[in-house]
Design a protein around this motif. Structure first.
Motif, PDB file in Angstrom:
ATOM      1  N   THR A 126     -67.675  30.617  56.084  1.00  0.00           N
ATOM      2  CA  THR A 126     -67.724  29.299  55.441  1.00  0.00           C
ATOM      3  C   THR A 126     -69.180  28.866  55.359  1.00  0.00           C
ATOM      4  O   THR A 126     -69.995  29.270  56.189  1.00  0.00           O
ATOM      5  CB  THR A 126     -66.930  28.234  56.240  1.00  0.00           C
ATOM      6  OG1 THR A 126     -67.074  26.974  55.573  1.00  0.00           O
ATOM      7  CG2 THR A 126     -67.407  28.087  57.671  1.00  0.00           C
ATOM      8  N   MET A 151     -64.849  30.592  47.303  1.00  0.00           N
ATOM      9  CA  MET A 151     -64.958  31.275  48.602  1.00  0.00           C
ATOM     10  C   MET A 151     -63.958  32.427  48.671  1.00  0.00           C
ATOM     11  O   MET A 151     -62.869  32.342  48.100  1.00  0.00           O
ATOM     12  CB  MET A 151     -64.579  30.299  49.740  1.00  0.00           C
ATOM     13  CG  MET A 151     -65.426  29.086  49.806  1.00  0.00           C
ATOM     14  SD  MET A 151     -67.062  29.534  50.346  1.00  0.00           S
ATOM     15  CE  MET A 151     -68.022  28.286  49.516  1.00  0.00           C
ATOM     16  N   ALA A 184     -70.175  33.542  52.341  1.00  0.00           N
ATOM     17  CA  ALA A 184     -68.794  33.067  52.230  1.00  0.00           C
ATOM     18  C   ALA A 184     -68.274  33.205  50.797  1.00  0.00           C
ATOM     19  O   ALA A 184     -67.071  33.243  50.567  1.00  0.00           O
ATOM     20  CB  ALA A 184     -68.721  31.613  52.692  1.00  0.00           C
ATOM     21  N   GLU A 185     -69.203  33.267  49.842  1.00  0.00           N
ATOM     22  CA  GLU A 185     -68.792  33.449  48.445  1.00  0.00           C
ATOM     23  C   GLU A 185     -68.651  34.924  48.078  1.00  0.00           C
ATOM     24  O   GLU A 185     -68.530  35.264  46.901  1.00  0.00           O
ATOM     25  CB  GLU A 185     -69.802  32.780  47.523  1.00  0.00           C
ATOM     26  CG  GLU A 185     -69.760  31.271  47.627  1.00  0.00           C
ATOM     27  CD  GLU A 185     -70.816  30.612  46.763  1.00  0.00           C
ATOM     28  OE1 GLU A 185     -70.721  30.679  45.540  1.00  0.00           O
ATOM     29  OE2 GLU A 185     -71.761  30.057  47.349  1.00  0.00           O
TER      30      GLU A 185
END
Ligand code: SAM
Ligand code: SF4
Length: 335
Positions: free
Chosen positions: A18, A42, A277-278
């Protein structure tokens, strides 16, 4: 095990789960936090676990979950369980600010998490509230106690050292005396907006080279009657996957480590890839070059995921060349 183009064995994957956090450390994240992104920007936990399974098949055996604050991600325990049961994955660790450990530590331990690194830059409550913008240090102390009580081993305390913050280094070293805590001092690094328009901003003079820090600690330890830091050989070091140099005070239960990303860069020993997180793979912390794992995962073609992983490996630079500043913040990369 993946071998990069410079002959380094790469088997350690750091995954940011995150980019959100329950603190706002001055050097890491702007006060307003990160810009809102649509949910599907995400990776889902299932996508992360699927990528880990492919990476394990390609020779990655050690996973560290980080963030933002990994423990603010819902259902993280399920991810830890999935990853730790993945064939080929030997160890799963986490870097956390410790605040939510009392709530989750037991379940994380049962799910297969073996070790935690807890970030704490000062032992002074007022300075902690200043650095984190609102954190209560007592929560981190409870998190450390919980981590020891549930049996994470080793438990490491990561302290970023910033000259202008005037931290009490000896107080940290003393933490290692009576409990099996492994304190590591980390050189302040020019990641994110290094120009200082937000938060603390990176300034070269703020990074204290570890050699200087060791001298300072030894002077203060001597004045306090604690002797001096004794270098440790490999066998005596706590388990670690990074290049810290370790020392110990005589009779101490824990150790004191130094991570010199800038003053004695260890790029030649670099063993890792990072994933945001992406779902973007970053071959180097200091470079904004990224490879799109998320797109590959969502294409449904595992061969494409493997291709992206190999491309990231083959593009890993020989060293960071003292690059200053990155588009992404440290909270988005995961440290
Ligand atoms: N929230 C978790 C935590 O604080 O441990 C995990 C993410 S945080 C980005 C990971 C580590 O990066 C922390 O130990 C933090 O202190 C460190 N960090 C953040 N910005 C840094 C910088 N500019 N230089 C060195 N370390 C940094
Ligand atoms: Fe949050 Fe960790 Fe960054 Fe502090 S260092 S703002 S705790 S992500």
């Amino acid at each position: 095990m993946g071998i990069d183009q410079h002959g380094r064995a790469i088997d350690y994957l750091r995954i940011s789960v995150t980019d959100r956090c329950n603190l706002r450390c001055l050097y890491c994240m702007p006060e307003e936090g990160v810009a809102w992104k649509p949910h599907d920007a995400m990776l889902t936990l299932e996508e992360i676990a699927h990528f880990v399974a492919i990476a394990a098949d390609e020779g990655f055996s050690r996973i560290r979950l980080t963030g933002g604050e990994p423990l603010v991600r819902l259902n993280l325990v399920d991810l830890v369980r999935d990853i730790s049961q993945t064939p080929g994955i030997e160890r799963v660790a986490m870097t956390t600010n410790g605040i939510l450990l009392p709530k989750h530590a037991e379940a994380l331990r049962e799910a297969g998490l073996s070790r935690v690194n807890i970030s704490l830059d000062t032992l002074d409550p007022a300075q902690f509230a200043h650095i984190t913008r609102w954190g209560a240090i007592a929560d981190v102390f409870t998190g450390i106690d919980t981590a020891l009580n549930v049996g994470f081993d080793p438990v490491k305390i990561n302290a970023v050292v910033v000259r202008s913050l005037n931290q009490d280094f000896l107080a940290f070293v003393k933490l290692s005396l009576t409990r099996p805590l492994h304190v590591r001092f980390i050189e302040y690094m020019p990641v994110g907006d290094s120009q200082g328009t937000d938060g603390l901003g990176w300034n070269a003079t703020d990074t204290i080279p570890n050699e200087e820090l060791i001298d300072t600690i030894n002077e203060r330890a001597k004045a306090a009657g604690l002797g001096k830091l004794i270098p440790l050989n490999n066998a005596a070091k706590p388990e670690g996957w990074g290049p810290a140099q370790y020392y110990q005070l005589e009779g101490a239960q824990g150790t004191v480590g130094f991570i010199s990303a800038l003053s004695r860069h260890f790029c030649g020993e670099c063993n890792r890839l990072r994933m945001t997180a992406e779902g973007q793979l970053r071959p180097c912390l200091f470079s904004d070059l990224e490879f799109d794992v998320k797109g590959a995962l969502r294409s449904g073609d595992d061969d494409e995921v493997r291709r992206v992983l190999h491309e990231a490996l083959s593009t890993k630079p020989d060293e960071h060349h003292n690059q200053v500043g990155t588009t992404r913040l440290m909270s988005q990369i995961g440290g």
